[in-house]
Design an enzyme around this catalytic site. Structure first.
Site, PDB file in Angstrom:
ATOM      1  N   THR A 202      18.321 -20.797 -12.515  1.00 55.12           N
ATOM      2  CA  THR A 202      19.412 -21.764 -11.754  1.00 55.12           C
ATOM      3  C   THR A 202      18.860 -23.011 -11.480  1.00 55.12           C
ATOM      4  O   THR A 202      17.550 -23.109 -11.045  1.00 55.12           O
ATOM      5  CB  THR A 202      20.003 -21.065 -10.742  1.00 55.12           C
ATOM      6  OG1 THR A 202      20.679 -19.640 -10.771  1.00 55.12           O
ATOM      7  CG2 THR A 202      21.131 -22.015 -10.007  1.00 55.12           C
ATOM      8  N   ARG A 230      30.395 -11.274 -16.343  1.00 56.60           N
ATOM      9  CA  ARG A 230      29.634 -11.108 -15.015  1.00 56.60           C
ATOM     10  C   ARG A 230      29.450 -12.723 -14.422  1.00 56.60           C
ATOM     11  O   ARG A 230      29.076 -13.651 -15.030  1.00 56.60           O
ATOM     12  CB  ARG A 230      28.390 -10.790 -15.066  1.00 56.60           C
ATOM     13  CG  ARG A 230      27.346 -10.421 -13.993  1.00 56.60           C
ATOM     14  CD  ARG A 230      26.407 -11.815 -13.874  1.00 56.60           C
ATOM     15  NE  ARG A 230      25.393 -11.747 -12.447  1.00 56.60           N
ATOM     16  CZ  ARG A 230      24.841 -12.508 -12.007  1.00 56.60           C
ATOM     17  NH1 ARG A 230      24.607 -13.607 -12.970  1.00 56.60           N
ATOM     18  NH2 ARG A 230      24.113 -12.541 -11.150  1.00 56.60           N
ATOM     19  N   GLY A 232      27.496 -14.800 -10.962  1.00 52.07           N
ATOM     20  CA  GLY A 232      26.583 -14.447  -9.847  1.00 52.07           C
ATOM     21  C   GLY A 232      26.999 -15.417  -8.806  1.00 52.07           C
ATOM     22  O   GLY A 232      28.061 -15.759  -8.594  1.00 52.07           O
ATOM     23  N   ASP A 233      25.967 -15.641  -7.999  1.00 52.49           N
ATOM     24  CA  ASP A 233      26.216 -16.461  -6.617  1.00 52.49           C
ATOM     25  C   ASP A 233      26.338 -17.916  -6.776  1.00 52.49           C
ATOM     26  O   ASP A 233      26.796 -18.641  -6.015  1.00 52.49           O
ATOM     27  CB  ASP A 233      24.964 -16.178  -5.692  1.00 52.49           C
ATOM     28  CG  ASP A 233      23.711 -16.691  -6.411  1.00 52.49           C
ATOM     29  OD1 ASP A 233      23.262 -16.394  -7.602  1.00 52.49           O
ATOM     30  OD2 ASP A 233      23.010 -17.655  -5.525  1.00 52.49           O
ATOM     31  N   THR A 253      18.749 -20.090  -5.856  1.00 54.59           N
ATOM     32  CA  THR A 253      18.255 -19.358  -7.209  1.00 54.59           C
ATOM     33  C   THR A 253      17.740 -18.006  -7.008  1.00 54.59           C
ATOM     34  O   THR A 253      16.893 -17.667  -6.125  1.00 54.59           O
ATOM     35  CB  THR A 253      17.265 -20.287  -7.687  1.00 54.59           C
ATOM     36  OG1 THR A 253      16.770 -19.652  -9.074  1.00 54.59           O
ATOM     37  CG2 THR A 253      16.113 -20.569  -6.656  1.00 54.59           C
ATOM     38  N   GLY A 254      18.250 -16.957  -7.539  1.00 55.61           N
ATOM     39  CA  GLY A 254      17.787 -15.520  -7.488  1.00 55.61           C
ATOM     40  C   GLY A 254      18.801 -14.649  -8.092  1.00 55.61           C
ATOM     41  O   GLY A 254      19.595 -15.015  -8.844  1.00 55.61           O
ATOM     42  N   GLY A 256      21.468 -12.877  -8.256  1.00 60.23           N
ATOM     43  CA  GLY A 256      22.904 -13.180  -7.583  1.00 60.23           C
ATOM     44  C   GLY A 256      23.472 -12.066  -6.988  1.00 60.23           C
ATOM     45  O   GLY A 256      24.239 -12.561  -5.801  1.00 60.23           O
TER      46      GLY A 256
END
Length: 339
Positions: A202, A230, A232-233, A253-254, A256
């Site tokens: 990200t 899917r 994510g965050d 960033t990680g 999610g």
């Protein structure tokens, strides 16, 4: 006497203007980023592109532009680069497609916009901004988001634009292992079988402009081999992106799923607003305690109304940088480069 007062007024005005603080911070993903696995040429390419993105956003701020303009300018540089998992460099899904997400938020009025699962929008962050400014909504997804982007005159491209050979090769390797790759670590999680050397690719930016306004933005291509559309965050306000002039601006960033469950971006702001924690205290507690205890990997960048910057991460590295009006500046990749 009038001339003296006028001169004093002008002097004070110039001094006040000169003292206005502004700053920017960027990230290009966190994860197992080891110097031993990076060629000198690749490291230089990353550092150069990070500097280009950071300077693009900083230039906007230096000229008196708005924080949200700086955020978009910085992120678009990274979206246009195949080095990062966003825009041009987006990874492939299980079905061999590119599905991208992005969000943006400004701290003055808490306005926000996001897009998710888009496949033809050249700059997802520009689409997120259009949602924020030109629609009554916060989050648009899929075909509807692309129809909206088209109506607003944003550039749509053929899916072939996003094809990057190394991303395609990564998908083929992962398909053989039947796993999901996040993009930069090497430990398995409770949610996915994660192979070695993955990275959360990200990209994001946070900024403080000369008017004291904050903004944050995030853009991503998601997970390699992800299925079922899917998300994510990154396009979720409060999870991957948040900005509030009272506290801070945050881009994450990680992994999610953990960032969504922990409402990471908003949590940093809430700790500052309700518990009186500093930016550094709040961001490091969320990343290095709350997330770690949940089993979540990743990091974030954050900036407050005073121009303080925090860039905590709990992985081996994070592509990151910051630049401030007081002359402070840094580009870093590895955890060994921490200040």
């Amino acid at each position: 006497m009038k001339k003296v007062l006028l001169l004093l007024f002008l002097f004070c005005s110039i001094s006040a203007s000169a003292q206005k603080k502004y700053a920017i911070a960027i990230h290009g993903g966190a994860g197992t980023i080891l110097k031993s696995r990076m060629t000198p040429e690749m490291e230089e390419a990353y550092r150069s592109k990070l500097a280009e993105a950071m300077n693009a956003g900083y230039g906007v701020l230096e000229a008196g532009g708005e924080a949200k303009d700086a955020v978009v300018a910085a992120i678009q540089v990274m979206e246009d680069s195949p080095l990062f998992n966003a825009g041009k460099g987006a990874v492939f899904t299980h079905e061999g497609r590119n599905e991208m997400d992005a969000s943006i938020m400004e701290g003055k009025l808490l306005n926000a916009g996001a897009v998710a699962g888009v496949r033809h929008i050249k700059s997802p962050i520009s689409a997120a901004r259009a949602v924020m400014e030109d629609s009554p909504h916060v989050l648009l997804a899929g075909a509807g988001a692309e129809e909206f982007a088209s109506e607003k005159g944003l550039e749509l491209v053929d899916t072939s634009y996003f094809f990057v050979q190394r991303r395609w090769d990564s998908l083929k390797r992962i398909l053989k292992k039947d796993s999901v790759q996040l993009d930069h670590d090497s430990k398995s999680s409770m949610l996915y079988s994660v192979p070695e050397d993955y990275k959360f690719g990200t990209v994001g930016c946070v900024a403080l402009d000369q008017n004291g306004n904050l903004a944050a933005g995030t853009s991503t291509g998601g997970m390699t081999n992800k299925r079922w559309n899917r998300i994510g965050d990154s396009p979720i306000i409060g999870a991957g992106t948040y900005a509030n002039n009272k506290t801070c601006a945050v881009s994450c960033t990680g992994h999610g799923e953990y960032f969504i469950r922990a409402a990471v971006a908003h949590d940093v702001s809430a700790l500052m607003e309700y518990k009186g924690l500093s930016l550094k205290e709040a961001s490091e507690w969320v990343v290095n305690k709350k997330l770690v205890e949940m089993g979540g990997d990743g990091g974030l960048i954050a900036i407050d109304a005073e121009g303080n910057v925090s860039q905590p991460f709990n992985t081996k590295g994070m592509y990151r940088g910051y630049k401030k009006s007081d002359g402070a500046m840094k580009i870093a990749i590895y955890d060994s480069e921490e200040e």
